[in-house]
Design an enzyme around this catalytic site. Structure first.
Site, mmCIF file in Angstrom:
data_model
loop_
_atom_site.group_PDB
_atom_site.id
_atom_site.type_symbol
_atom_site.label_atom_id
_atom_site.label_comp_id
_atom_site.label_asym_id
_atom_site.label_seq_id
_atom_site.Cartn_x
_atom_site.Cartn_y
_atom_site.Cartn_z
ATOM 1 N N ARG A 1 91.704 -48.333 37.124
ATOM 2 C CA ARG A 1 91.265 -46.944 37.224
ATOM 3 C C ARG A 1 90.920 -46.575 38.672
ATOM 4 N NH1 ARG A 1 89.574 -44.196 32.855
ATOM 5 N NH2 ARG A 1 89.481 -42.532 34.384
ATOM 6 N N ARG B 1 104.721 -57.896 28.679
ATOM 7 C CA ARG B 1 106.035 -57.579 28.126
ATOM 8 C C ARG B 1 107.017 -58.695 28.443
ATOM 9 N NH1 ARG B 1 108.448 -51.863 29.647
ATOM 10 N NH2 ARG B 1 109.761 -52.294 27.840
ATOM 11 N N ASN C 1 84.007 -48.125 48.539
ATOM 12 C CA ASN C 1 83.784 -47.301 47.348
ATOM 13 C C ASN C 1 83.756 -48.170 46.092
ATOM 14 O OD1 ASN C 1 83.725 -44.689 45.854
ATOM 15 N ND2 ASN C 1 85.708 -45.415 45.132
ATOM 16 N N SER D 1 87.158 -42.923 57.677
ATOM 17 C CA SER D 1 88.625 -42.955 57.654
ATOM 18 C C SER D 1 89.237 -44.043 58.549
ATOM 19 C CB SER D 1 89.225 -41.574 57.897
ATOM 20 O OG SER D 1 88.930 -41.116 59.177
ATOM 21 N N ARG E 1 80.850 -51.028 41.686
ATOM 22 C CA ARG E 1 80.992 -52.201 40.835
ATOM 23 C C ARG E 1 80.056 -53.349 41.174
ATOM 24 N NH1 ARG E 1 83.601 -49.969 36.466
ATOM 25 N NH2 ARG E 1 85.524 -48.946 37.137
ATOM 26 N N SER F 1 102.732 -59.386 33.471
ATOM 27 C CA SER F 1 103.155 -58.512 32.386
ATOM 28 C C SER F 1 103.156 -59.225 31.051
ATOM 29 C CB SER F 1 104.576 -58.021 32.680
ATOM 30 O OG SER F 1 105.110 -57.395 31.539
ATOM 31 N N ARG G 1 92.109 -45.714 41.827
ATOM 32 C CA ARG G 1 93.472 -45.269 42.112
ATOM 33 C C ARG G 1 93.910 -45.443 43.548
ATOM 34 N NH1 ARG G 1 92.038 -39.801 39.088
ATOM 35 N NH2 ARG G 1 90.091 -40.489 40.035
#
Lengths: 220, 220, 220, 220
Positions: free
Chosen positions: B79, B91, B163, B55, B168, B89, B81
């Site tokens: 993914r 969009r 992690n 931590s 990965r 973007s 998180r």
């Protein structure tokens, strides 16, 4: 698009109300499981939502199975981090003859639709030809379009859902994720109407628009 | 692929060590900011990683700017998180003449490469034709492939990175995200070698493989 | 209470602005690191906060060392889950002659203060007697009061901080955590005034009170 | 201590298995809800846990009501951030004649027990005297000890629980939170034995001790 509510915390409203009651009353775990009368549940949950005390809403979880959505949608969706996802993998599952999602603006224009369908057919053929040449699925998929249909299982708790609905039921949200959000909202309202009584875009729930100059104009 | 470390907590190792020291010693905030000698920092950080007490590693954050990666990669990436992302973007930004990522297995096979490049050209043309017909960007992009290049800014703390690297940098990870993970690891090792001394796949860091029957065989 | 800002992402405003720019403009990683002019940074960050687009704010992290606070405060504080903490352990660090936090309502009433100080002295003595009997620290601490002073290192990103400030600078927040929130806000405003221009309770930032019937009355 | 499992996702194992199946097979949402045979569920869940693919475990949530625990325990507990909590508030609920938790090391030593009970009585009296002087509950509680009994509702998903059990069922965990973890584990094993087949400290589940030189010696 198909969206089913495949599992959820039993008696979600009662579970939330029981947790909230523990915070504010000198009661024990045993009493917590005794029946609360419906009017008490209603009063308590409305008090929580009036005071923005959403954390007890997290004790109720909802799991959806979604299919017939594009990978554009899921790429946006999984940006919601307080949630759990299991998605059909393009590394492991073959996409031969994949289905695809057609945006309404394209479906409405015959020339655009023809163009769109032509590209989908081309892409399907290319994916198959690459596969036939021995290219592994995880690499052949690089030719697959955003429109490619995918399937996903989503779990969110009621607090996370309220946040999701606030962003994604807004008129300014992208149409496909808005469709999904509206379907999810209809489903959870059926089983937990009190928890989602105030779900929706902030213009409806708080009389505030957070889209700034990009707003839809509804609140003017 | 290009990956730059554009910002990070200054003196990340000292920051982690200072936080850890506070947990176990009767010292105050003032002393916390006094210089710790390098051997003390080293001893303390090694004790944390030996005992899996990660931590304090969360107090050091690292921000990367990444470009030249596919949307396949970013769909996987987001993914994770416990991280923050800002992505270009589709969009809002036009993808006319988009760049694309070519998987090595395709690049190596001339026939596959030709097929791949043909589809990219077709898709580029279709995107432009749809745009010319007045289809909005957010819908025209449905024809764009997974291979389409994207750009993303990533922030993770050292605990989250450890992690991420564990999953990965594994030989079984998808090649493109593994490349990214290895680049990120090289960058953070330069500025915080102690924090990432034990970064890598679990076969290297713990002598344990978690891929089961899908393992690469290295640990047999 | 003492609160120091011991580390933070260098140039936090520029980092946030650079990440946001990548989302909306066809620029690359190299340009991302070029100097942005101050007016451009200001315009961009204000546009983000006007439209509630907070995710780029997550790329700027802030680390605080806090001492002279009670364990009542830290028990509340660590309920904020999008944050990292390292706290002085009562399992490992002796609390002989612990310091304690006196609530102002008690300090103002001589009789109450005398009673309070008497209990603190009793508790100190009991902790020492239990320790002398060989009771381990992790169990002797069960007699220690909420008032017991503790130290904690906190890291939050600017998005998390804005949420923390919205809840904890409210007049209805518990006095000690509100003091801490106000001190943290003063510190971050010094180094990143633009990011925290709109920090504060929702009555100030949005003209909305979410405390319902428990509100302070300011917005009536 | 009392711990009840008051709600959980119905058919938790089937829900996890269905989500996992979607990832790896070309099936649709409808088939997802068809009955899976028990041996298929078992095989699939074991494959997930053998390969450390825990994310589908997140679709099953478990809600516990806990009472008769100390605030020492809950202060540690709520550091587990991937979880939801509702705790009895000392700001709103009076603690007159509060119950308290006695650590076994104290209960076993008559002199220590007498000392401990004396302090609890003193503290109770002080709390009441301060209340009688008009000190608000949220401030009078500063005299209350860590031993003070509290009640909490906890929701974690199966992935979060596995991580919680890995840390808190370890012999080196603090005794009270270890007791709680063991009780929670017994409860979830009753309703979802497959999901928690590999729950426990890492020495049992992976043959690895992460306590370093602080280990209990079991693995030597």
């Amino acid at each position: 698009m198909r969206c089913d509510l495949i599992a959820y915390t039993p008696e979600p409203e009662l579970t939330v109300a029981a947790a909230a009651r523990l915070c504010y009353a000198a009661i024990g775990a045993q009493q917590l499981q005794e029946r609360m009368e419906r009017p008490d549940v209603e009063r308590l949950i409305r008090r929580l939502s009036d005071s923005g005390h959403w954390s007890p809403f997290e004790h109720a979880s909802f799991t959806f199975a979604v299919e017939g959505v594009s990978r554009s949608l899921t790429h946006q969706l999984v940006r919601h981090r307080i949630a759990s996802y299991s998605q059909q993998s393009q590394r492991y599952v073959s996409e031969k003859n994949f289905a695809f999602i057609i945006p309404p603006t394209i479906a409405e224009v015959p020339g655009a639709l023809a163009e769109f369908e032509r590209v989908m057919a081309e892409t399907t053929a290319a994916y198959e030809r690459l596969s036939a040449m021995g290219i592994p699925r995880e690499d052949a998929r690089y030719v697959l379009p955003n429109a490619c249909e995918t399937k996903i299982v989503i779990t969110m708790n009621a607090h996370g859902l309220l946040n999701f609905f606030a962003h994604r039921t807004c008129q300014r949200a992208q149409w496909e994720i808005r469709d999904l959000a509206l379907k999810m909202l209809t489903l959870v309202k059926t089983v937990a109407p009190l928890l989602f009584e105030k779900a929706g875009p902030s213009c409806e729930t708080e009389g505030v628009c957070r889209e700034g100059s990009h707003g839809c104009g509804r609140l003017v």
